[in-house]
Design a protein around this motif. Structure first.
Motif, PDB file in Angstrom:
ATOM      1  N   TYR A 132       0.991  -1.243  -0.097  1.00 27.52           N
ATOM      2  CA  TYR A 132       0.010  -0.067   0.240  1.00 27.52           C
ATOM      3  C   TYR A 132       0.807   0.985  -0.043  1.00 27.52           C
ATOM      4  N   ASN A 158      -1.338   1.773  -5.153  1.00 29.96           N
ATOM      5  CA  ASN A 158      -1.831   2.799  -4.121  1.00 29.96           C
ATOM      6  C   ASN A 158      -2.278   4.061  -5.087  1.00 29.96           C
ATOM      7  N   GLU A 160      -4.186   6.540  -3.999  1.00 29.26           N
ATOM      8  CA  GLU A 160      -4.669   7.671  -2.913  1.00 29.26           C
ATOM      9  C   GLU A 160      -3.670   8.594  -2.725  1.00 29.26           C
ATOM     10  N   ARG A 183      -8.576  -1.444  -8.851  1.00 29.68           N
ATOM     11  CA  ARG A 183      -8.276   0.155  -9.098  1.00 29.68           C
ATOM     12  C   ARG A 183      -9.019   0.692 -10.298  1.00 29.68           C
ATOM     13  N   PRO A 230      -8.730   1.559   0.489  1.00 27.25           N
ATOM     14  CA  PRO A 230      -9.123   2.209  -0.671  1.00 27.25           C
ATOM     15  C   PRO A 230     -10.389   1.776  -1.263  1.00 27.25           C
TER      16      PRO A 230
END
Length: 406
Positions: A132, A158, A160, A183, A230
């Protein structure tokens, strides 16, 4: 007085054969969809004994249609036993790299789906685990691409935080095609080719949970989202959408991780429970299973019965069936997500850059069990002394908790 007869004596032999055929067709359909089946779940779904399901699995395994494992079955890892079909499915040999943020809980089912689909098509998979973290994602992706052995990548980076756009731009310029797994990118990306992805429709999955509880008579429902996952953002979208369409309040939304290993989880759950009392909440949706188990354990200690005093639905369905009572849960189609990602990648590798980009959402399932029942008129028991009030509906994010979700 006549003695009870064995179920095999209650129907003509022809009816037994027909019923067995239908049952095994259902079993194989479930297996193709999810990549694996559990004896216990199938027995409940088909209203037969676990012994009957085990016999079905044994019969199908004898024909090479599935592989028996402890507690259930999986799809075969290869098709060598079906040479004609293997020749029909023959494709050039590729090697696909895969980088996932975790190698436990949620992700093994997706990896299993990838491996089964790849093995059936003569494709090799090189798996890498990350954490992550964008820097670690890049490191593992570079290792795969610089090896010169992979022709495509399945990635779950990841996405974010402030580095998202830069990460997407970097991935879009990699020398091999990419398919994101669980994702989603923005609708348009400034990359040479629009990036492809396959995801669970988590928003609709959460809406399934809300509508299920609403159908059972619950009108005051709360949502507890795992902080740092997420998936949480997508679940929140489904929550607000479902509440708006059903005319329910969406105010009781808590963003906290409350699994047993989280520091202070009992205090947090105590605060949530006090908020439930004040808001007259009769049902909770909790993400994910470990958090739901922690919540129910605390409720039991406080003399609050599930589902009599509080109905509950969990999100993930990894261990929900092991709880007491067994949790109603939303089950993401993890194995199917993995298989679909492989199919998308192979189509890209075989058809080239002229093939239009594809993005796929796959609906989860709602597995109804004992933790959700129609709403009861009585309220929660009186709180014990020392219970803390919920001061904020959504607490500020103090630290990143590595959640079990994708």
């Amino acid at each position: 007085m006549t003695s009870p007869r064995h179920e095999d004596q209650e129907r003509p032999a022809g009816a037994d054969r027909l019923f067995a055929l239908q049952r095994r067709e259902r079993l194989m359909g479930h297996l193709r969809l999810h990549g694996s089946v559990r004896v216990r779940d199938l027995a409940l779904d088909l209203s037969v004994s676990e012994l009957t399901i085990r016999r079905d699995i044994a019969a199908l395994a004898g024909r090479g249609l599935l592989t028996r494992v402890h507690g259930g079955a999986t799809l075969p890892s290869a098709l060598e036993q079906e040479p004609v079909r293997r020749r029909r499915l023959a494709t050039p040999t590729f090697t696909i790299g895969m980088v996932v943020p975790s190698l436990d809980f949620y992700w093994p089912h997706i990896v299993s789906g990838v491996r089964n689909a790849a093995a059936a098509r003569g494709v090799n998979v090189q798996l890498r685990g990350s954490s992550y973290d964008q820097a670690e994602d890049r490191r593992q992706i570079v290792r795969l691409t610089e090896s010169g052995q992979v022709q495509g990548l399945l990635l779950a980076p990841n996405l974010e935080g402030p580095g998202r756009d830069e990460m997407i731009d970097w991935i879009g310029k990699l020398p091999v095609p990419v398919v994101f797994v669980e994702r989603k990118t923005p609708e348009w990306t400034p990359t040479p080719h629009q990036l492809e992805w396959v995801c669970t429709d988590h928003a609709t999955g959460l809406e399934m949970a809300v509508r299920h509880l609403h159908t059972l008579g619950h009108r005051d429902i709360g949502l507890v989202l795992s902080k740092g996952s997420p998936t949480s953002a997508h679940l929140a979208v489904g929550w607000h959408r479902a509440c708006a369409e059903l005319g329910l309040s969406d105010a009781f939304l808590i963003r906290e991780s409350v699994a047993l290993g989280v520091r202070g989880h009992r205090r947090i759950i105590g605060d949530i429970l006090e908020g439930c009392r004040r808001s007259r909440i009769t049902a909770l949706i909790v993400h994910s299973d470990p958090d739901a188990l922690s919540v129910v354990q605390y409720l039991t200690e406080q003399g609050i019965r599930v589902p009599d005093d509080m109905a509950l639905v969990s999100y993930d369905d990894e261990v929900a069936h092991l709880a007491d009572p067994a949790f109603t849960a939303v089950r993401p189609p993890k194995a199917l997500v993995g298989r679909t990602a492989v199919e998308m990648m192979l189509a890209r590798l075989l058809e080239g850059s002229g093939r239009p980009a594809q993005r796929t959402l796959i609906l989860p399932e709602l597995m109804i069990r004992s933790s959700s029942l129609p709403a009861t008129p009585h309220s929660l028991p009186v709180p014990r002394p020392g219970a803390n009030a919920v001061k904020q509906r959504e607490r500020p994010r103090r630290h990143r908790h590595q959640d079990h979700s994708p």
